[in-house]
Write a protein that holds these residues in place. Structure first.
Motif, PDB file in Angstrom:
ATOM      1  N   TRP A  66       9.937  -1.636  -0.675  1.00 27.26           N
ATOM      2  CA  TRP A  66       8.505  -1.238  -0.518  1.00 27.26           C
ATOM      3  C   TRP A  66       8.273  -2.510   0.446  1.00 27.26           C
ATOM      4  O   TRP A  66       8.323  -3.628   0.281  1.00 27.26           O
ATOM      5  CB  TRP A  66       7.720  -1.406  -1.709  1.00 27.26           C
ATOM      6  CG  TRP A  66       8.191  -0.306  -2.789  1.00 27.26           C
ATOM      7  CD1 TRP A  66       9.185  -0.469  -3.736  1.00 27.26           C
ATOM      8  CD2 TRP A  66       7.933   0.915  -2.644  1.00 27.26           C
ATOM      9  NE1 TRP A  66       9.450   0.608  -4.210  1.00 27.26           N
ATOM     10  CE2 TRP A  66       8.668   1.761  -3.660  1.00 27.26           C
ATOM     11  CE3 TRP A  66       7.018   1.600  -1.864  1.00 27.26           C
ATOM     12  CZ2 TRP A  66       8.220   2.944  -3.847  1.00 27.26           C
ATOM     13  CZ3 TRP A  66       6.887   2.974  -2.012  1.00 27.26           C
ATOM     14  CH2 TRP A  66       7.274   3.730  -3.080  1.00 27.26           C
TER      15      TRP A  66
ATOM     16  N   MET B  78       2.308  -2.342  -0.085  1.00 28.41           N
ATOM     17  CA  MET B  78       2.519  -1.826  -1.189  1.00 28.41           C
ATOM     18  C   MET B  78       2.701  -2.829  -2.257  1.00 28.41           C
ATOM     19  O   MET B  78       2.313  -2.626  -3.440  1.00 28.41           O
ATOM     20  CB  MET B  78       3.684  -0.813  -0.883  1.00 28.41           C
ATOM     21  CG  MET B  78       3.425   0.228  -0.210  1.00 28.41           C
ATOM     22  SD  MET B  78       2.118   1.203  -0.418  1.00 28.41           S
ATOM     23  CE  MET B  78       2.708   2.522  -1.716  1.00 28.41           C
TER      24      MET B  78
ATOM     25  N   SER C 245       0.145  -3.477  -5.788  1.00 28.70           N
ATOM     26  CA  SER C 245       0.795  -3.767  -6.952  1.00 28.70           C
ATOM     27  C   SER C 245      -0.055  -4.846  -7.766  1.00 28.70           C
ATOM     28  O   SER C 245      -0.601  -4.707  -8.638  1.00 28.70           O
ATOM     29  CB  SER C 245       2.118  -3.905  -7.186  1.00 28.70           C
ATOM     30  OG  SER C 245       2.783  -4.267  -8.633  1.00 28.70           O
TER      31      SER C 245
ATOM     32  N   TYR D 190       7.657   3.343  -8.597  1.00 29.82           N
ATOM     33  CA  TYR D 190       6.663   2.395  -7.965  1.00 29.82           C
ATOM     34  C   TYR D 190       5.312   2.999  -8.542  1.00 29.82           C
ATOM     35  O   TYR D 190       4.456   2.086  -9.172  1.00 29.82           O
ATOM     36  CB  TYR D 190       6.406   2.579  -6.463  1.00 29.82           C
ATOM     37  CG  TYR D 190       5.198   1.822  -5.983  1.00 29.82           C
ATOM     38  CD1 TYR D 190       5.447   0.350  -5.694  1.00 29.82           C
ATOM     39  CD2 TYR D 190       4.124   2.476  -5.468  1.00 29.82           C
ATOM     40  CE1 TYR D 190       4.465  -0.266  -5.199  1.00 29.82           C
ATOM     41  CE2 TYR D 190       2.987   1.812  -4.993  1.00 29.82           C
ATOM     42  CZ  TYR D 190       3.358   0.446  -4.967  1.00 29.82           C
ATOM     43  OH  TYR D 190       2.142  -0.288  -4.444  1.00 29.82           O
ATOM     44  N   TRP D 191       4.874   4.326  -8.671  1.00 29.35           N
ATOM     45  CA  TRP D 191       3.629   4.714  -9.096  1.00 29.35           C
ATOM     46  C   TRP D 191       3.588   4.482 -10.631  1.00 29.35           C
ATOM     47  O   TRP D 191       2.331   4.124 -10.969  1.00 29.35           O
ATOM     48  CB  TRP D 191       3.521   6.339  -8.726  1.00 29.35           C
ATOM     49  CG  TRP D 191       3.481   6.425  -7.294  1.00 29.35           C
ATOM     50  CD1 TRP D 191       4.742   6.941  -6.816  1.00 29.35           C
ATOM     51  CD2 TRP D 191       2.892   5.892  -6.168  1.00 29.35           C
ATOM     52  NE1 TRP D 191       4.546   6.770  -5.213  1.00 29.35           N
ATOM     53  CE2 TRP D 191       3.416   6.201  -5.060  1.00 29.35           C
ATOM     54  CE3 TRP D 191       1.610   5.237  -6.189  1.00 29.35           C
ATOM     55  CZ2 TRP D 191       3.023   5.842  -3.901  1.00 29.35           C
ATOM     56  CZ3 TRP D 191       1.092   5.026  -5.035  1.00 29.35           C
ATOM     57  CH2 TRP D 191       1.871   5.110  -3.700  1.00 29.35           C
TER      58      TRP D 191
END
Length: 369
Positions: A63, A67, A71, A119-120
């Motif tokens: 990532w 990104m 986070s 990731y989400w």
């Protein structure tokens, strides 16, 4: 907010009763201060581990820095959106119960991260974990400010910040021993969060009491007009803390450092915090705090500008990070002392709400820049 934190405040929009009332007897006040500070120190170790852990794991997953920064920003977003609901929970369960709930929620959330590589899903979990972090920092800092005696507030807040920073500094060092792979580092962080319950249990009855007949009615945004230096200092602190903690290990790797050396940069930054908070707090009890905040802020900007020039060095880079870490955290310490000196009771609660708002703005901007 500290991620540290969030400021010592219950609410950003809804009115909130101030804590305290009649001063607690000295033994109870000391027991409460020790319990609150020990609680947040243990949590600080866990938080000190999570910053580089999330950054490195996401970087390993391919990532981008943006990104990874997003986070980190989820924690600040959680504080901004959930703070208005915290007063109702505190009134229902009390300050000690509120802190205990934050510790349990943090532990449970950390155990969910190794169950998925999405990731989400991690973004959602970081939002929830941010809620737990906000609860712990809000509760502990409110406790410390409420039980601090006039005339020594700077030293007490400085001591609190120093012990918290020791926890933050120990976190990355422990992480290098535990390792970055698998579920082990997440389990270790979860266990440390749960250990916060032990000091809370010893100080449960000494928590400051709330009084529903006295509420804060001043709009927090007013303090952005009346206290621009304080709010600006807190915004800078939030931007540096969240941005640097989230991205400094990644920056170190990109400049050629190995993973452990890049992670150690956070420890150097936090050690500066450890060394300077008590002296800065003591000075804040006596010196002009406005000029102290301006001086710290300007020095932090200069130190940040020098970092790219020092990337291929060791001791000069460490020295710059040491000074940067100490002075930027000093912005928050001095800001709390200044608000505590200017305001009392319900007005102080609203002022603290403005600090949460300013910190959240900075924390959202920092990881994304």
């Amino acid at each position: 907010m500290h991620e540290r934190a969030a400021a010592a405040v219950f609410c950003m929009s809804a009115p909130l009763p101030p804590l305290g009332g009649a001063p607690a007897p000295p033994p109870a006040a000391y027991r409460g201060l020790i319990g609150a500070i020990a609680c947040i120190a243990l949590f600080g170790v866990a938080q000190g581990m999570t910053h580089p852990l999330f950054a490195i794991r996401l970087e390993q997953g391919g990532w981008s820095s943006g990104m990874i920064g997003l986070s980190g920003a989820m924690v600040a977003l959680s504080a901004l959106t959930l703070a208005p609901f915290m007063p109702r929970v505190i009134r229902a369960v009390g300050l000690a119960g509120f802190l205990a709930g934050g510790a349990v929620l943090s532990s449970l959330t950390l155990l969910l991260f190794p169950l998925t590589e999405s990731y989400w899903v991690w973004l959602l979990l970081r939002y929830v974990q941010g809620a737990a972090s906000t609860a712990l920092f809000v509760g502990a800092e409110t406790w410390v400010v409420a039980d601090s005696a006039e005339g020594s507030r700077g030293r007490v807040v400085g001591l609190y910040a120093t012990i918290l920073s020791l926890g933050f500094a120990a976190g990355p060092m422990i992480l290098t021993g535990v390792g970055f792979e698998g579920a082990t580092p997440f389990v270790a962080c979860a266990a440390l969060s749960l250990l916060c319950l032990a000091p809370l249990a010893t100080a449960w009855g000494a928590a400051p009491a709330s009084h529903p007949d006295d509420v804060a009615t001043i709009a927090p945004l007013r303090f952005f007009r009346t206290d621009p230096t304080v709010m600006g200092a807190v915004m800078l602190f939030g931007a540096v803390e969240f941005g640097v903690m989230a991205l400094l290990p990644v920056w170190g790797v990109k400049t050629g450092l190995d993973r452990d050396a890049a992670t150690f940069l956070i420890s150097v930054l936090v050690l500066g915090n450890v060394a300077l908070q008590i002296p800065l707090g003591a000075l804040a009890d006596r010196w002009n705090r406005r000029w102290m905040m301006i001086g710290c802020g300007l020095t932090c900007v200069l130190a940040a500008a020098a970092l790219p020039l020092l990337a291929q060095t060791q001791w000069p880079l460490w020295a710059a990070l040491f000074v940067w870490g100490g002075l930027v955290a000093g912005l928050y310490t001095i800001a709390l002392v200044e608000l505590g000196a200017r305001y009392r009771g319900a007005t102080l609660v609203s002022a603290n709400a403005a600090v949460v708002s300013a910190y959240g703005v900075g924390a959202l901007i920092g990881p994304l820049t």
